[in-house]
Scaffold this motif. Structure first.
Motif, PDB file in Angstrom:
ATOM      1  N   ASP A  15      30.884  75.914 143.243  1.00  0.00           N
ATOM      2  CA  ASP A  15      29.890  74.840 143.191  1.00  0.00           C
ATOM      3  C   ASP A  15      29.796  74.254 144.596  1.00  0.00           C
ATOM      4  OD1 ASP A  15      28.408  72.514 142.891  1.00  0.00           O
ATOM      5  OD2 ASP A  15      29.299  72.024 140.954  1.00  0.00           O
ATOM      6  N   ASN A  16      28.711  74.550 145.297  1.00  0.00           N
ATOM      7  CA  ASN A  16      28.561  74.106 146.680  1.00  0.00           C
ATOM      8  C   ASN A  16      28.456  72.588 146.817  1.00  0.00           C
ATOM      9  OD1 ASN A  16      28.679  76.619 147.955  1.00  0.00           O
ATOM     10  ND2 ASN A  16      26.542  77.023 147.484  1.00  0.00           N
ATOM     11  N   ARG A  17      28.290  71.898 145.716  1.00  0.00           N
ATOM     12  CA  ARG A  17      28.269  70.432 145.780  1.00  0.00           C
ATOM     13  C   ARG A  17      29.678  69.863 145.765  1.00  0.00           C
ATOM     14  NH1 ARG A  17      25.265  69.399 140.569  1.00  0.00           N
ATOM     15  NH2 ARG A  17      26.531  71.202 140.119  1.00  0.00           N
ATOM     16  N   LYS A  18      30.665  70.686 145.428  1.00  0.00           N
ATOM     17  CA  LYS A  18      32.043  70.202 145.309  1.00  0.00           C
ATOM     18  C   LYS A  18      33.026  70.905 146.227  1.00  0.00           C
ATOM     19  CE  LYS A  18      31.278  68.944 140.584  1.00  0.00           C
ATOM     20  NZ  LYS A  18      31.766  67.787 139.985  1.00  0.00           N
ATOM     21  N   ALA A  19      32.618  72.010 146.853  1.00  0.00           N
ATOM     22  CA  ALA A  19      33.558  72.785 147.669  1.00  0.00           C
ATOM     23  C   ALA A  19      32.846  73.461 148.826  1.00  0.00           C
ATOM     24  CB  ALA A  19      34.228  73.847 146.797  1.00  0.00           C
ATOM     25  N   PHE A  41      22.119  82.359 142.553  1.00  0.00           N
ATOM     26  CA  PHE A  41      21.994  80.915 142.505  1.00  0.00           C
ATOM     27  C   PHE A  41      21.801  80.468 141.069  1.00  0.00           C
ATOM     28  CE2 PHE A  41      20.460  82.380 146.568  1.00  0.00           C
ATOM     29  CZ  PHE A  41      21.069  81.523 147.459  1.00  0.00           C
ATOM     30  N   ALA A  42      22.330  79.319 140.753  1.00  0.00           N
ATOM     31  CA  ALA A  42      22.124  78.715 139.435  1.00  0.00           C
ATOM     32  C   ALA A  42      21.546  77.322 139.659  1.00  0.00           C
ATOM     33  CB  ALA A  42      23.443  78.621 138.680  1.00  0.00           C
ATOM     34  N   VAL A  43      20.644  76.919 138.792  1.00  0.00           N
ATOM     35  CA  VAL A  43      20.020  75.604 138.912  1.00  0.00           C
ATOM     36  C   VAL A  43      20.077  74.875 137.579  1.00  0.00           C
ATOM     37  CG1 VAL A  43      18.454  76.316 140.756  1.00  0.00           C
ATOM     38  CG2 VAL A  43      17.727  76.529 138.394  1.00  0.00           C
ATOM     39  N   ASP A  45      17.613  72.660 136.649  1.00  0.00           N
ATOM     40  CA  ASP A  45      16.245  72.496 136.171  1.00  0.00           C
ATOM     41  C   ASP A  45      15.366  73.608 136.736  1.00  0.00           C
ATOM     42  OD1 ASP A  45      13.734  71.701 135.390  1.00  0.00           O
ATOM     43  OD2 ASP A  45      13.892  69.670 136.212  1.00  0.00           O
ATOM     44  N   LEU A  46      15.116  74.633 135.933  1.00  0.00           N
ATOM     45  CA  LEU A  46      14.351  75.790 136.380  1.00  0.00           C
ATOM     46  C   LEU A  46      12.910  75.424 136.736  1.00  0.00           C
ATOM     47  CD1 LEU A  46      14.647  78.825 136.833  1.00  0.00           C
ATOM     48  CD2 LEU A  46      13.871  79.159 134.488  1.00  0.00           C
ATOM     49  N   SER A  47      12.381  74.372 136.161  1.00  0.00           N
ATOM     50  CA  SER A  47      10.989  74.003 136.433  1.00  0.00           C
ATOM     51  C   SER A  47      10.774  73.629 137.901  1.00  0.00           C
ATOM     52  CB  SER A  47      10.551  72.848 135.528  1.00  0.00           C
ATOM     53  OG  SER A  47      11.220  71.647 135.882  1.00  0.00           O
ATOM     54  N   LEU A  48      11.833  73.202 138.593  1.00  0.00           N
ATOM     55  CA  LEU A  48      11.692  72.811 139.993  1.00  0.00           C
ATOM     56  C   LEU A  48      11.380  74.000 140.901  1.00  0.00           C
ATOM     57  CD1 LEU A  48      14.629  70.246 140.238  1.00  0.00           C
ATOM     58  CD2 LEU A  48      12.185  69.768 139.970  1.00  0.00           C
ATOM     59  N   SER A  49      11.666  75.218 140.453  1.00  0.00           N
ATOM     60  CA  SER A  49      11.392  76.401 141.269  1.00  0.00           C
ATOM     61  C   SER A  49      10.142  77.147 140.798  1.00  0.00           C
ATOM     62  CB  SER A  49      12.598  77.355 141.240  1.00  0.00           C
ATOM     63  OG  SER A  49      12.803  77.859 139.929  1.00  0.00           O
ATOM     64  N   ARG A  50       9.340  76.540 139.967  1.00  0.00           N
ATOM     65  CA  ARG A  50       8.151  77.190 139.409  1.00  0.00           C
ATOM     66  C   ARG A  50       7.253  77.775 140.498  1.00  0.00           C
ATOM     67  NH1 ARG A  50       6.278  73.282 136.004  1.00  0.00           N
ATOM     68  NH2 ARG A  50       7.582  74.153 134.372  1.00  0.00           N
ATOM     69  N   GLY A  51       7.083  77.064 141.612  1.00  0.00           N
ATOM     70  CA  GLY A  51       6.224  77.529 142.692  1.00  0.00           C
ATOM     71  C   GLY A  51       6.773  78.734 143.450  1.00  0.00           C
ATOM     72  N   SER A  52       8.054  79.037 143.274  1.00  0.00           N
ATOM     73  CA  SER A  52       8.681  80.168 143.966  1.00  0.00           C
ATOM     74  C   SER A  52       8.837  81.393 143.084  1.00  0.00           C
ATOM     75  CB  SER A  52      10.074  79.760 144.468  1.00  0.00           C
ATOM     76  OG  SER A  52       9.982  78.711 145.383  1.00  0.00           O
TER      77      SER A  52
END
Length: 64
Positions: A15-19, A41-43, A45-52
């Protein structure tokens, strides 16, 4: 700091937010047996990457 030794077939999730993480140096042989890293990569909220992503897909387009 903690060292880990991985062998073929092992999976480590960080988890790149913790390590932070890194890899030790090595001299490649280019014989097909060098170490290899698959990136994913894991997210939350998948909706945030809709444009990609292509319509209806869960996979983002390749980076150029």
């Amino acid at each position: 700091m903690v060292g880990m030794v991985l062998v073929a077939g092992d999976l480590m999730v960080v988890d790149n937010r913790k390590a932070v993480h890194g890899r030790t140096s090595f001299v490649p042989r280019y014989d097909g047996n060098d170490r290899w890293l698959r990136r994913s990569f894991a997210v939350r909220d998948l909706s945030l990457s809709r444009g990609s992503r292509p319509a209806g897909s869960h996979v983002c387009r390749a980076l150029d």
